[in-house]
Design a protein around this motif. Structure first.
Motif, mmCIF file in Angstrom:
data_model
loop_
_atom_site.group_PDB
_atom_site.id
_atom_site.type_symbol
_atom_site.label_atom_id
_atom_site.label_comp_id
_atom_site.label_asym_id
_atom_site.label_seq_id
_atom_site.Cartn_x
_atom_site.Cartn_y
_atom_site.Cartn_z
ATOM 1 N N UNK A 17 0.848 -1.203 0.000
ATOM 2 C CA UNK A 17 0.000 0.000 0.000
ATOM 3 C C UNK A 17 0.877 1.245 0.000
ATOM 4 N N UNK A 18 0.237 2.376 -0.279
ATOM 5 C CA UNK A 18 0.928 3.665 -0.231
ATOM 6 C C UNK A 18 0.759 4.288 1.155
ATOM 7 N N UNK A 19 1.744 5.046 1.570
ATOM 8 C CA UNK A 19 1.678 5.768 2.846
ATOM 9 C C UNK A 19 1.876 7.252 2.568
ATOM 10 N N UNK A 61 9.688 7.522 -3.369
ATOM 11 C CA UNK A 61 9.279 8.677 -2.570
ATOM 12 C C UNK A 61 8.860 9.842 -3.458
ATOM 13 N N UNK A 62 7.788 10.487 -3.029
ATOM 14 C CA UNK A 62 7.341 11.699 -3.729
ATOM 15 C C UNK A 62 7.027 12.739 -2.663
ATOM 16 N N UNK A 63 7.644 13.897 -2.794
ATOM 17 C CA UNK A 63 7.419 14.988 -1.850
ATOM 18 C C UNK A 63 6.795 16.161 -2.586
ATOM 19 N N UNK A 64 5.806 16.759 -1.970
ATOM 20 C CA UNK A 64 5.223 17.987 -2.509
ATOM 21 C C UNK A 64 5.401 19.103 -1.484
ATOM 22 N N UNK A 65 5.410 20.304 -1.984
ATOM 23 C CA UNK A 65 5.557 21.471 -1.121
ATOM 24 C C UNK A 65 4.596 22.555 -1.580
ATOM 25 N N UNK A 66 3.812 23.067 -0.659
ATOM 26 C CA UNK A 66 2.895 24.169 -0.948
ATOM 27 C C UNK A 66 3.246 25.300 0.018
ATOM 28 N N UNK A 67 4.025 26.254 -0.447
ATOM 29 C CA UNK A 67 4.468 27.330 0.440
ATOM 30 C C UNK A 67 3.325 28.269 0.806
ATOM 31 N N UNK A 68 2.287 28.335 -0.023
ATOM 32 C CA UNK A 68 1.157 29.209 0.314
ATOM 33 C C UNK A 68 0.384 28.659 1.511
ATOM 34 N N UNK A 69 0.385 27.350 1.641
ATOM 35 C CA UNK A 69 -0.299 26.716 2.768
ATOM 36 C C UNK A 69 0.682 26.314 3.862
ATOM 37 N N UNK A 70 1.952 26.558 3.618
ATOM 38 C CA UNK A 70 3.002 26.165 4.562
ATOM 39 C C UNK A 70 2.858 24.686 4.917
ATOM 40 N N UNK A 72 3.766 20.402 3.495
ATOM 41 C CA UNK A 72 4.469 19.470 2.622
ATOM 42 C C UNK A 72 3.905 18.085 2.878
ATOM 43 N N UNK A 73 4.005 17.233 1.874
ATOM 44 C CA UNK A 73 3.581 15.852 2.074
ATOM 45 C C UNK A 73 4.651 14.913 1.535
ATOM 46 N N UNK A 74 4.724 13.763 2.173
ATOM 47 C CA UNK A 74 5.638 12.701 1.753
ATOM 48 C C UNK A 74 4.791 11.475 1.433
ATOM 49 N N UNK A 75 4.952 10.980 0.231
ATOM 50 C CA UNK A 75 4.242 9.778 -0.197
ATOM 51 C C UNK A 75 5.262 8.676 -0.438
ATOM 52 N N UNK A 76 5.019 7.531 0.187
ATOM 53 C CA UNK A 76 5.835 6.344 -0.062
ATOM 54 C C UNK A 76 4.946 5.373 -0.837
ATOM 55 N N UNK A 82 10.481 -2.958 5.243
ATOM 56 C CA UNK A 82 11.682 -2.186 5.587
ATOM 57 C C UNK A 82 11.410 -0.690 5.687
ATOM 58 N N UNK A 83 10.247 -0.240 5.235
ATOM 59 C CA UNK A 83 9.895 1.180 5.349
ATOM 60 C C UNK A 83 9.380 1.508 6.745
ATOM 61 N N UNK A 84 9.185 0.503 7.573
ATOM 62 C CA UNK A 84 8.757 0.732 8.953
ATOM 63 C C UNK A 84 9.788 1.592 9.666
#
Lengths: 113, 116
Positions: A17-19, A61-70, A72-76, A82-84
């Motif tokens: 699954x995705x996290x 890994x995918x990271x997004x950044x929204x500076x207007x909302x201050x 960020x999200x990290x998607x695995x 092993x990602x535990x």
């Protein structure tokens, strides 16, 4: 006080699954960094995203950044046992030269096989 | 390239004693930072050294001090230990330059300090 606050505090998913975890911060930044920590050990740098970037990828890994909302999200994607680990966002103090990082409280991720 | 090395890995001290922790950064890195990690307060910045000078300081009492040597190795010292100083102490090195740019940090495995 903590600059970044992460949400959720804990996450339990099945392998494959995705996290997704989110980080909110309070002040202006020039970059935001994500780190992983396996139980009781040192932190491992995952991704650094600059304030003029909106999205960055590294392997699963995918990271997004929204500076207007201050925020960020990290998607695995396609998680593995092993990602535990615990995942932290960190922001450098824009008023201080160098690497004065403020960390969020972290998200504990459990990937069940 | 060798990573960041922290010694010792584990330490048990008595209240009132003092302790010195050591950190050897990645070769070529001149910036060394220290962090304290506890279950209650999370990860907190202690101080950063660059070229033997303290460049940044966190909000910790004067009992916490550090220094950096000409080979970039760093030590931190905690005097008059209190029970609340029990924590994982992490050292991180980076390629941050004299211009003060913020870059990725490479962490050691930490020193687990227990104060009894």
């Amino acid at each position: 006080s903590q600059q970044g606050e992460e949400d959720p505090q804990a996450l339990s998913i099945q392998e494959g699954e995705n996290a997704t975890m989110n980080c909110s911060y309070k002040t202006s930044i020039n970059n935001l960094q994500w780190y992983r920590q396996n139980s009781g050990r040192g932190l491992v740098h995952l991704i650094l995203i600059r304030s003029n970037e909106r999205e960055k990828h590294s392997g699963r890994l995918r990271v997004t950044l929204d500076t207007s909302k201050k925020s960020s999200s990290l998607l695995i994607t396609a998680s593995r046992a092993a990602d535990t680990a615990s995942y932290f966002c960190a922001t450098p103090d824009i008023k201080a030269a160098g690497n004065k990082l403020t960390f969020g409280g972290g998200t504990r991720v459990l990937v069940k096989p | 390239k060798a990573g960041v090395t922290q010694t010792p890995r584990y330490l048990i001290k008595t209240r009132g004693q003092q302790v010195t922790l050591s950190c050897s950064p990645i070769s070529g890195h001149r910036s060394v930072s220290w962090y304290q990690q506890t279950p209650g307060q999370g990860l907190q910045f202690l101080f950063e050294y660059f070229s033997e000078t303290q460049r940044n300081k966190g909000n910790f009492p004067g009992r916490f001090s550090g220094r950096q040597f000409s080979n970039s190795r760093s030590e931190m010292n905690v005097s008059t230990l209190e029970l609340g100083d029990s924590a994982l102490y992490l050292c991180a090195s980076s390629s941050s330059t004299i211009q003060g740019d913020s870059t990725e940090a490479f962490f050691g495995q930490g020193t687990r300090l227990t104060v009894v």
